[in-house]
Each structure stands twice: as structure tokens, then as C-alpha cells.
Scaffold this active site. Structure first.
Site, PDB file in Angstrom:
ATOM      1  CE  LYS A  93     112.645   4.725  61.618  1.00 40.66           C
ATOM      2  NZ  LYS A  93     112.378   4.885  60.144  1.00 40.66           N
ATOM      3  CD  GLN A 114     105.313   7.485  61.316  1.00 43.49           C
ATOM      4  OE1 GLN A 114     104.703   7.514  60.262  1.00 43.49           O
ATOM      5  NE2 GLN A 114     105.635   6.357  61.907  1.00 43.49           N
ATOM      6  CE  LYS A 117     101.813   5.299  62.862  1.00 44.46           C
ATOM      7  NZ  LYS A 117     101.948   4.681  61.517  1.00 44.46           N
ATOM      8  CE  LYS A 129     104.468   7.712  56.227  1.00 44.27           C
ATOM      9  NZ  LYS A 129     104.169   6.684  57.231  1.00 44.27           N
ATOM     10  N   GLY A 168     110.036   2.443  54.769  1.00 40.88           N
ATOM     11  CA  GLY A 168     109.061   2.225  53.702  1.00 40.88           C
ATOM     12  C   GLY A 168     107.660   2.646  54.094  1.00 40.88           C
ATOM     13  CG  ASP A 169     103.626   4.562  54.133  1.00 43.29           C
ATOM     14  OD1 ASP A 169     103.468   4.443  55.353  1.00 43.29           O
ATOM     15  OD2 ASP A 169     102.682   4.836  53.361  1.00 43.29           O
ATOM     16  CB  THR A 213     103.116  -2.926  59.962  1.00 43.25           C
ATOM     17  OG1 THR A 213     104.345  -2.214  59.792  1.00 43.25           O
ATOM     18  CG2 THR A 213     101.993  -1.934  60.152  1.00 43.25           C
ATOM     19  CB  SER A 380     111.683   1.381  62.250  1.00 41.10           C
ATOM     20  OG  SER A 380     111.213   1.003  60.979  1.00 41.10           O
TER      21      SER A 380
HETATM   22  N1  GLU Z   1     105.422   3.685  57.239  1.00 40.74           N
HETATM   23  C1  GLU Z   1     105.304   3.013  58.509  1.00 40.74           C
HETATM   24  C2  GLU Z   1     104.327   3.750  59.385  1.00 40.74           C
HETATM   25  O1  GLU Z   1     103.349   4.272  58.887  1.00 40.74           O
HETATM   26  C3  GLU Z   1     106.653   2.720  59.152  1.00 40.74           C
HETATM   27  C4  GLU Z   1     107.526   3.895  59.421  1.00 40.74           C
HETATM   28  C5  GLU Z   1     108.928   3.519  59.902  1.00 40.74           C
HETATM   29  O2  GLU Z   1     109.220   2.367  60.111  1.00 40.74           O
HETATM   30  O3  GLU Z   1     109.703   4.463  60.087  1.00 40.74           O
HETATM   31  O4  GLU Z   1     104.424   3.802  60.590  1.00 40.74           O
END
Ligand code: GLU
Length: 448
Positions: A93, A114, A117, A129, A168-169, A213, A380
């Protein structure tokens, strides 16, 4: 830079040797490894199973060509990436970034962050990612669509609601998710809502995902302030960036009684001592896709500082919400000197290692990105829950869940830092708490 103990130093040198030139990935790995000495001492099974070495090696890395036609009929070629880093806690994810600076080292640093996190959120999601060196700036809507379709024509085969779930990012918002989801649906002939998050509300998206976020980061800072008997009330704040994260950070700070006096984009800084006009920023950035400089033509008292440094503006709370390494040691020293008491990172890894050291030494409340900005990916996971049950929750209910999750992350980091003898050090708390959960799962799954 903190010292690495001998055993971890060897692991780090091996990471450098195997991944030459990927400086952002090295930086992200080093920060985590610096915290793990006492964890390995306490849990010998982690060293025995080479968990640290394995966690630094992605499970799978996909690199592919993305050809597309621009509006003039010229062939354009970009490079696409998806790094499926770790699936011990759930399907891979993590977001997709479209920016010209993207190369494997950026995607690997983001994917590595990630893992921890996502672990911190307490939700069942692994780490991954993706992205491309495609530059969306100045592209027409048709060009964006053709690019997204070409990108997905390769990537779709690696995705699935139980396999890998992008979002997204930087450079990827609702519009791009829509084009990618549409192409996925077309190729697979499946309406698989849970394969993407950040979807539009009419087709499986979740309320609060857009805001998550920024709201989450502000909740995290509120918790840090609370632990020091402080609040946002009357605080002067600076938020770098003016994208999705920055906009909803500004919104929540204003709701909690703080005053945001500056934001920025890659060209310059807007300073408005009256407090930023958020409706104007939303219109400029979300609707008209313009540069932040235009703010000054609507508000005479506001100043536009072309290529100015936002961290020179005195503030109580700083929220770096633009991009990696946007705040260096000198900036950190300026912030501390100007009386800044809290920093919450909305962007991923926005502070350089020497900047982090200055914040930690000054003992200000410093919330590192993998904890502070986890509200996006946490929401998410809430979107995935709603998709799995074919349900959709109200704004209030979803926001309350996000708030609870951020309080939980704060508490986990806070308590872990105390347990490991470094009270108030959220970097240590986040890295250790995030790592231990993944490490236990990896041991349980055997050598894979
Ligand atoms: N891009 C965001 C992050 O850096 C969200 C990632 C997501 O929702 O999967 O955590």
C-alpha cells in the site's frame, strides 16, 4: 549523524554497496537503523532471522517503459516504477508520484518509509510506492489521460485489492486516480473498487480521504502540544507547499484556532500577516491549477517572496508539507532561534538528518513524517474497509476514526520513546514501534 553500532553498521554498509547512488534511500534506511540497536539486543530472534537485512531489500521492484503521444503528435517516453517493499502486514500500500525528480532511489525511500508508517497506523497494510519521472506541469488534460492509461497498461498486472493498492502522492490526485482506475477496469473487466484509494466519491471513494493527510498531521501536532500542556489556540504557523497536504493542514490549523501566515510552491513564498485566505488558495490550486504567486494580486497586504525561504519567517509551529529534504540544518537552527516549539511533517522526509538533530537537541516537539503524515494512508485503509463492506461512512464518523488513529500513533510513539529511555523523541518511538510489528510478522511467516 548518530553512530551505528558495529553489527548495524555492517548492515548499512551492505545497503550502500547494493544500492549505489540512491542517496534518499540511504538516508531513509540510516535513520531507521540508527534506532534499532537496543531493539536487536532485546529481541535476538530478529538478528537470527536477519530481519533488518531482509526489510532493507524490497520484495519486488518493477521498472517499465511508459510511451505516450503528446498533443503535437510526438512520441514521449517516461519511466514507470512500482516498488513492492514489504507485505508482512497486508497488501502493498502506498501512493504513486509523478514528478521529474523521480528515479528508483526516490521510490525506494518512499516505499521503505511506507512500511513503518503503515505499521504505525495499526491497519492491515504492507508498504509499497510507485511513480514516474513524468512532469504533469503544463500538460493538457488529454496528455495526462494518455499518460495515465499507458502507465496503467503495464502496471495493472501487478495490482489487486489483495496484492497491491496504489493511491496518490505528489502530482497524482483525484483526476489521475480516475484515469488509472478507469484503465484498470477496462483491461481487467472487473469493478474492483479496493484496488485504488483516493477515488472520487461517486465511484467508491471515502469522505475525508482528500483532507486526511493534512488533518491527520494537524491532529498529531495537537497531541504533541497537548503532551506539553499547549494547544494551537493563537499559535502562529507556517505551512510549506500549497498542494493537497498543505491546503488541509492550513484548514485544520485554522479550525483549531491557529493562524497560518505563510505557504509556498517551488517558485516562491506567500506571506500574509493577516492569516492566509484559504478559500482563495483552494480556488487557485484545486480549481484553476495556478501558481501561488497569484495570491498577492488578490490581497494587497500579502507579500510574494520569489525564491524566498519560508523557514526564515518566525513561527511557533512549522509544518513542512512540500517535499523531501526541503528543510536543512540551517533552516532548523533558524526556526529554533525564532522560538518555534513544534514541527509536524506533512511531506515525506522533509527534514535533512542535520535538521532533525537540531530539533531533537533543542527538545522541541518534532513529529517525523512516518508518524505525523500517516493519516493519509490510514484513511486509505478506511476507504478499503468501506469498499470491502460496500458501505460508505459519514464525514463526521470517518474524521473521528482518523482522529482516533492519530491519537493512537502519537501514544505508541510517545510510550515507545519513554520505554527506550528517550522521552519526547518521536523519531525513535516511531521507528522502533513501526519496526517491531513488521519484524514479528516476518519471523512468524518464515523465511520468505
Ligand atoms: N502518498 C501518501 C503517503 O505518502 C498516501 C499513500 C496511500 O494512501 O496509500 O502516505
Amino acid at each position: 549523524m548518530a553512530q551505528l553500532d558495529e553489527r548495524i553498521g555492517e548492515i548499512y554498509n551492505e545497503v550502500l554497496r547494493r544500492n549505489p547512488g540512491e542517496v534518499e534511500f540511504h538516508q531513509a534506511v540510516r535513520e531507521v537503523l540508527e534506532c534499532l540497536g537496543p531493539v536487536l539486543a532485546k529481541h535476538p530472534q530478529f538478528a537470527h532471522n536477519k530481519i533488518v537485512q531482509r526489510i532493507c531489500e524490497p520484495e519486488r521492484q518493477i521498472i517499465f517503459r511508459v510511451p505516450w503521444f503528446d498533443d503535437q503528435g510526438n512520441v514521449q517516453i517516461n519511466r514507470g516504477f512500482r516498488v513492492e517493499f514489504n507485505s508482512s502486514l497486508g497488501p502493498y500500500k502506498g501512493g504513486i508520484r509523478f514528478h521529474p525528480s523521480v528515479y528508483l532511489g526516490i521510490i525506494k525511500f518512499l516505499g521503505f518509509e511506507q512500511i513503518f508508517k503503515n505499521s504505525l497506523t495499526g491497519m492491515p497494510i504492507g508498504g509499497g510506492k510507485g511513480g514516474s519521472d513524468f512532469d504533469p506541469k503544463g500538460k493538457s488534460d488529454n496528455e495526462i489521460m494518455r499518460f495515465c492509461q499507458s502507465f496503467m497498461t503495464e502496471l495493472y498486472r501487478h495490482l489487486g485489492e489483495y496484492t497491491d493498492v496504489p493511491a496518490g502522492d505528489i502530482g497524482v490526485g483525484g483526476r489521475e486516480i480516475g484515469y488509472m482506475f478507469g484503465q484498470y477496469k477496462r483491461i481487467t473487466n472487473r469493478y474492483e473498487s479496493g484496488v485504488f484509494t483516493g477515488k472520487g466519491l461517486a465511484w467508491g471513494g471515502s469522505l475525508v480521504r482528500t483532507e486526511a493527510t493534512g488533518y491527520g498531521c494537524t491532529f498529531f501536532v495537537r497531541e504533541m502540544l497537548k503532551s506539553r500542556k499547549q494547544s494551537f489556540e493563537g499559535k502562529r504557523c507556517v505551512v510549506s507547499g500549497s498542494g493537497n497536504v498543505a491546503i488541509y493542514t492550513i484548514e485544520k490549523i485554522q479550525q483549531l484556532g491557529g493562524k497560518v501566515v505563510a505557504c509556498s510552491d517551488s517558485n516562491g513564498v506567500i506571506f500574509d500577516d493577516n492569516g492566509l485566505d484559504l478559500e482563495l488558495i483552494k480556488r487557485l490550486k484545486e480549481v484553476e491549477r495556478r501558481r501561488i504567486a497569484e495570491y498577492a494580486s488578490h490581497h494587497k497586504q500579502a507579500k510574494y517572496l520569489e525564491s524566498g525561504n519560508i523557514w526564515d519567517i518566525p513561527c511557533d509551529v512549522a509544518m513542512p508539507s512540500a517535499t523531501q529534504n526541503e528543510l536543512n540544518g540551517k533552516d532548523a537552527a533558524t526556526l529554533v532561534k525564532n522560538g518555534c516549539i513544534a514541527v509536524g511533517e506533512g511531506a515525506n522526509m522533509p527534514t535533512t538528518p542535520d535538521g532533525i538533530k537540531i530539533f531533537l537537541d533543542a527538545k522541541i516537539a518534532y513529529g517525523p513524517s512516518k508518524a505525523a503524515n500517516a493519516g493519509g494512508v490510514a484513511t486509505s485503509a478506511l476507504e478499503m474497509q468501506q469498499n470491502a463492506s460496500r458501505d460508505s461512512w459519514s464525514f463526521e464518523f470517518t474524521e473521528a476514526k482518523l482522529d482516533q488513529i492519530m491519537q493512537g500513533i502519537h501514544q505508541s510513539c510517545y510510550e515507545t520513546a519513554e520505554e527506550y529511555g528517550a522521552p519526547g523523541n518521536y523519531v525513535l518511538g516511531a521507528n522502533i514501534f513501526g519496526f517491531i510489528k513488521v519484524a514479528h510478522a516476518m519471523v512468524a511467516h518464515g523465511l520468505i
